[in-house]
Design an enzyme around this catalytic site. Structure first.
Site, PDB file in Angstrom:
ATOM      1  N   SER A  64       0.233 -11.392  -5.675  1.00  0.00           N
ATOM      2  CA  SER A  64      -0.797 -10.419  -6.059  1.00  0.00           C
ATOM      3  C   SER A  64      -0.617  -9.954  -7.501  1.00  0.00           C
ATOM      4  O   SER A  64       0.502  -9.971  -8.028  1.00  0.00           O
ATOM      5  CB  SER A  64      -0.741  -9.205  -5.138  1.00  0.00           C
ATOM      6  OG  SER A  64      -0.744  -9.597  -3.796  1.00  0.00           O
TER       7      SER A  64
HETATM    8  N1  SAM Z   1       3.417 -10.053  -1.040  1.00  0.00           N
HETATM    9  C1  SAM Z   1       3.350 -11.373  -1.600  1.00  0.00           C
HETATM   10  C2  SAM Z   1       4.079 -11.473  -2.902  1.00  0.00           C
HETATM   11  O1  SAM Z   1       4.627 -10.467  -3.381  1.00  0.00           O
HETATM   12  O2  SAM Z   1       4.125 -12.592  -3.435  1.00  0.00           O
HETATM   13  C3  SAM Z   1       1.938 -11.879  -1.759  1.00  0.00           C
HETATM   14  C4  SAM Z   1       1.329 -12.176  -0.461  1.00  0.00           C
HETATM   15  S1  SAM Z   1      -0.016 -13.300  -0.430  1.00  0.00           S
HETATM   16  C5  SAM Z   1      -1.277 -12.424  -1.253  1.00  0.00           C
HETATM   17  C6  SAM Z   1      -0.380 -13.123   1.307  1.00  0.00           C
HETATM   18  C7  SAM Z   1       0.653 -13.763   2.206  1.00  0.00           C
HETATM   19  O3  SAM Z   1       0.382 -13.349   3.543  1.00  0.00           O
HETATM   20  C8  SAM Z   1       0.600 -15.283   2.202  1.00  0.00           C
HETATM   21  O4  SAM Z   1       1.859 -15.801   1.859  1.00  0.00           O
HETATM   22  C9  SAM Z   1       0.211 -15.627   3.635  1.00  0.00           C
HETATM   23  O5  SAM Z   1       0.770 -16.832   4.106  1.00  0.00           O
HETATM   24  C10 SAM Z   1       0.741 -14.419   4.388  1.00  0.00           C
HETATM   25  N2  SAM Z   1       0.148 -14.182   5.701  1.00  0.00           N
HETATM   26  C11 SAM Z   1      -1.143 -14.303   6.097  1.00  0.00           C
HETATM   27  N3  SAM Z   1      -1.260 -13.972   7.405  1.00  0.00           N
HETATM   28  C12 SAM Z   1      -0.014 -13.626   7.829  1.00  0.00           C
HETATM   29  C13 SAM Z   1       0.520 -13.179   9.084  1.00  0.00           C
HETATM   30  N4  SAM Z   1      -0.231 -13.014  10.181  1.00  0.00           N
HETATM   31  N5  SAM Z   1       1.838 -12.929   9.161  1.00  0.00           N
HETATM   32  C14 SAM Z   1       2.654 -13.091   8.087  1.00  0.00           C
HETATM   33  N6  SAM Z   1       2.201 -13.505   6.873  1.00  0.00           N
HETATM   34  C15 SAM Z   1       0.884 -13.763   6.745  1.00  0.00           C
END
Ligand code: SAM
Length: 219
Positions: A64
């Site tokens: 993000s």
């Molecule tokens: N917080 C992260 C960082 O600092 O890099 C960025 C996160 S990215 C915008 C969103 C993440 O949420 C992705 O890696 C995706 O695979 C994960 N995601 C989506 N649905 C999820 C779920 N049900 N449980 C765990 N992770 C999930």
């Protein structure tokens, strides 16, 4: 973590965050401390400190923008004694910011390769207060609950019920809620069995996929 060749860019990023209204001194200090370039693919390091850049980290996922990380962290109002759950480990950057500010961070990711790489980065930087787990984070991480704060870093169609249940009294859940392309950053504060909901700002996250989120191909 100090002198790594990016200290100047990091300071400029923090100055810009301050100008945009991030006021929490601890959040600004943490963002000045954690080497964000370490969490992006090496050929994209030059973009790591741009305010508006969400960078591709593989598997169709992104890290993000700094302004979103700062806004979510500030909204979570964490303390040095806080135990925090993050849903959506991604690169591990948000977990590193939280780990700088809190006692312990539990972070869950559904894509194993991202979780593995994030853990490698967090270990290399010496974070000993973070646990990374591969699972559907819409279910929370019940065994480690309750949490003083929960941050969901993917866009949810609605607030996942298990996350409300796993919030400590007085705790805060920060979650983008909306449709697959556009959400509103929402804060829910728990007071006993009552939940106070506030809306902060527009956001644009990748979808939260899971039992209490979106289905893989839409729903
Ligand atoms: N917080 C992260 C960082 O600092 O890099 C960025 C996160 S990215 C915008 C969103 C993440 O949420 C992705 O890696 C995706 O695979 C994960 N995601 C989506 N649905 C999820 C779920 N049900 N449980 C765990 N992770 C999930």
């Amino acid at each position: 973590m100090g002198s790594d060749g990016f200290a100047y860019q990091r300071q400029r990023m923090v100055d810009a965050l301050r100008e945009e209204g991030i006021t929490d001194r601890r959040v600004l200090e943490a963002m000045n401390e954690v080497p964000r370039h370490f969490f992006v693919p090496s050929h994209l390091r030059h973009q790591a400190y741009g305010q508006d850049v969400s960078i591709d980290i593989g598997e169709g996922q992104t890290i993000s923008q700094p302004r979103v990380v700062a806004a979510m962290t500030q909204a979570a109002a964490v303390k040095p004694s806080s135990r925090v759950l993050e849903v959506g480990t991604g690169s591990g950057y948000q977990a590193a910011i939280l780990a700088t500010l809190c006692q312990f961070v539990f972070t869950v990711e559904r894509i194993a390769s991202l979780a593995r790489e994030a853990k490698r980065r967090l270990d290399a930087l010496g974070f000993e207060n973070v646990s990374v787990k591969v699972m559907d984070g819409t279910l929370g991480w019940r065994a480690m609950a309750p949490y003083d704060a929960i941050l969901v870093t993917a866009g949810a169609p609605e607030i996942p019920e298990p996350l409300l249940e796993q919030l400590a009294d007085g705790g805060r859940l920060v979650v983008p809620v909306g449709d697959r392309g556009r959400q509103v950053l929402t804060v829910v504060e728990r007071h006993g069995e009552r939940f106070r909901r506030m809306e902060l700002q527009g956001a644009c996250f990748v979808p939260l996929i899971g039992r209490h989120g979106w289905r893989e191909e839409g729903r």
